[in-house]
Design a protein around this motif. Structure first.
Motif, short mmCIF file in Angstrom:
data_model
loop_
_atom_site.label_atom_id
_atom_site.label_comp_id
_atom_site.label_asym_id
_atom_site.label_seq_id
_atom_site.Cartn_x
_atom_site.Cartn_y
_atom_site.Cartn_z
N UNK A 1 0.93 -1.48 -0.61
CA UNK A 1 -0.62 0.32 0.09
C UNK A 1 0.96 1.00 0.09
N UNK A 2 1.71 1.61 1.26
CA UNK A 2 2.34 2.26 0.73
C UNK A 2 3.73 2.57 -0.25
N UNK A 3 3.86 1.86 -0.68
CA UNK A 3 4.70 1.59 -2.04
C UNK A 3 4.12 2.55 -2.98
N UNK A 4 3.20 1.76 -3.11
CA UNK A 4 2.25 1.97 -4.16
C UNK A 4 1.49 3.47 -4.37
N UNK A 5 1.09 3.57 -2.92
CA UNK A 5 0.58 5.30 -2.74
C UNK A 5 1.76 6.21 -3.19
N UNK B 1 1.79 1.43 -11.96
CA UNK B 1 2.02 2.25 -12.62
C UNK B 1 0.32 3.21 -12.60
N UNK B 2 -0.94 2.55 -12.92
CA UNK B 2 -1.54 3.04 -12.91
C UNK B 2 -2.48 4.08 -11.79
N UNK B 3 -2.17 3.43 -10.68
CA UNK B 3 -2.06 4.34 -9.03
C UNK B 3 -1.28 5.73 -9.38
N UNK B 4 0.52 5.54 -9.86
CA UNK B 4 1.33 6.48 -9.56
C UNK B 4 0.36 7.66 -10.40
N UNK B 5 -0.35 7.10 -11.43
CA UNK B 5 -0.95 8.65 -12.80
C UNK B 5 -1.71 9.14 -12.09
N UNK C 1 6.95 9.31 -15.37
CA UNK C 1 7.43 8.78 -14.15
C UNK C 1 6.89 8.36 -13.61
N UNK C 2 5.61 7.75 -13.81
CA UNK C 2 4.78 6.92 -12.99
C UNK C 2 4.94 5.41 -13.57
N UNK C 3 5.26 5.32 -14.77
CA UNK C 3 5.57 3.97 -15.44
C UNK C 3 6.86 3.73 -14.96
N UNK C 4 7.88 4.64 -15.25
CA UNK C 4 9.35 4.63 -14.71
C UNK C 4 8.64 2.93 -12.79
N UNK C 5 8.58 4.40 -12.13
CA UNK C 5 8.51 3.43 -10.34
C UNK C 5 7.42 2.84 -10.61
N UNK C 6 6.32 2.33 -11.49
CA UNK C 6 5.70 1.04 -11.30
C UNK C 6 6.81 0.43 -12.07
N UNK C 7 7.34 -0.21 -13.46
CA UNK C 7 8.35 -0.88 -13.70
C UNK C 7 9.39 -1.38 -13.02
N UNK C 8 9.67 -0.36 -11.67
CA UNK C 8 10.98 -1.13 -10.59
C UNK C 8 9.82 -1.06 -9.56
N UNK C 9 9.27 -0.94 -9.15
CA UNK C 9 8.58 -1.37 -7.69
C UNK C 9 7.73 -3.19 -8.30
N UNK C 10 7.51 -3.29 -9.18
CA UNK C 10 7.21 -4.44 -9.59
C UNK C 10 7.70 -5.18 -10.03
N UNK C 11 9.53 -4.96 -10.07
CA UNK C 11 10.22 -6.32 -10.36
C UNK C 11 10.11 -6.69 -8.97
N UNK C 12 10.50 -5.21 -8.11
CA UNK C 12 11.25 -5.83 -6.28
C UNK C 12 10.12 -6.66 -5.59
N UNK C 13 8.87 -6.05 -6.10
CA UNK C 13 8.32 -6.89 -5.06
C UNK C 13 7.42 -7.99 -5.96
#
Length: 151
Positions: free
Chosen positions: A31-35, A85-89, A65-77
């Motif tokens: 939740x926090x990471x997505x937020x 990406x959609x949440x960051x958007x 930036x939201x797409x990059x963040x989404x891709x990086x976090x997705x790989x981590x988790x």
């Protein structure tokens, strides 16, 4: 811009994204990471807006930036990137201009309504382009890395 206004904007971006993380059934641990993706995309948007003064360029960079963040976090988790990406958007979505366009059109102000509708559609197109370009670049890099590792 005053510091307290920037802090308030980041807080509301994170809070709004937190709500969407819950609605999209993101795991509690994420939740926090997505937020925080909302803060990242909003920071990129504000930075580009202050540098260029162009809403469309800022929309492109913020969504990239939201797409990059989404891709990086997705790989981590080890989760789908689309969710992050959609949440960051979310903070970038031009809801106010869409509302104003509809309101103007409904109240007989067709010129203003059309102007706002075109602005909203162009802004959304720039957001989409930012996600598409970033995703394509990251996938191309991923394939190049995989080819080097396999070869």
């Amino acid at each position: 811009m005053e510091v307290w206004k920037i802090v308030l904007q980041f807080a509301t971006a994170v809070a709004g994204c937190f709500g969407f993380a819950i609605v999209f059934h993101v795991g509690r641990n994420e939740w926090l990471v997505a937020s925080l993706g909302g803060a990242v995309s909003w920071a990129a948007y504000l930075l580009m807006l202050s540098v260029s003064g162009n809403d469309y360029a800022a929309a492109f960079v913020g969504s990239a930036a939201s797409a990059f963040y989404g891709e990086m976090i997705a790989r981590k988790v080890h989760a789908p990137a689309t969710v992050f990406t959609v949440i960051a958007f979310v903070p970038l979505i031009p809801g106010a201009s869409l509302y104003r366009a509809a309101d103007a059109l409904m109240n007989g102000h067709s010129g203003e309504g059309r102007r706002l509708a075109v602005y909203t559609l162009a802004f959304a197109a720039c957001m989409s382009a930012g996600v598409v370009v970033t995703t394509l670049i990251l996938r191309k890099i991923g394939k190049a890395r995989a080819g080097r590792i396999a070869g």
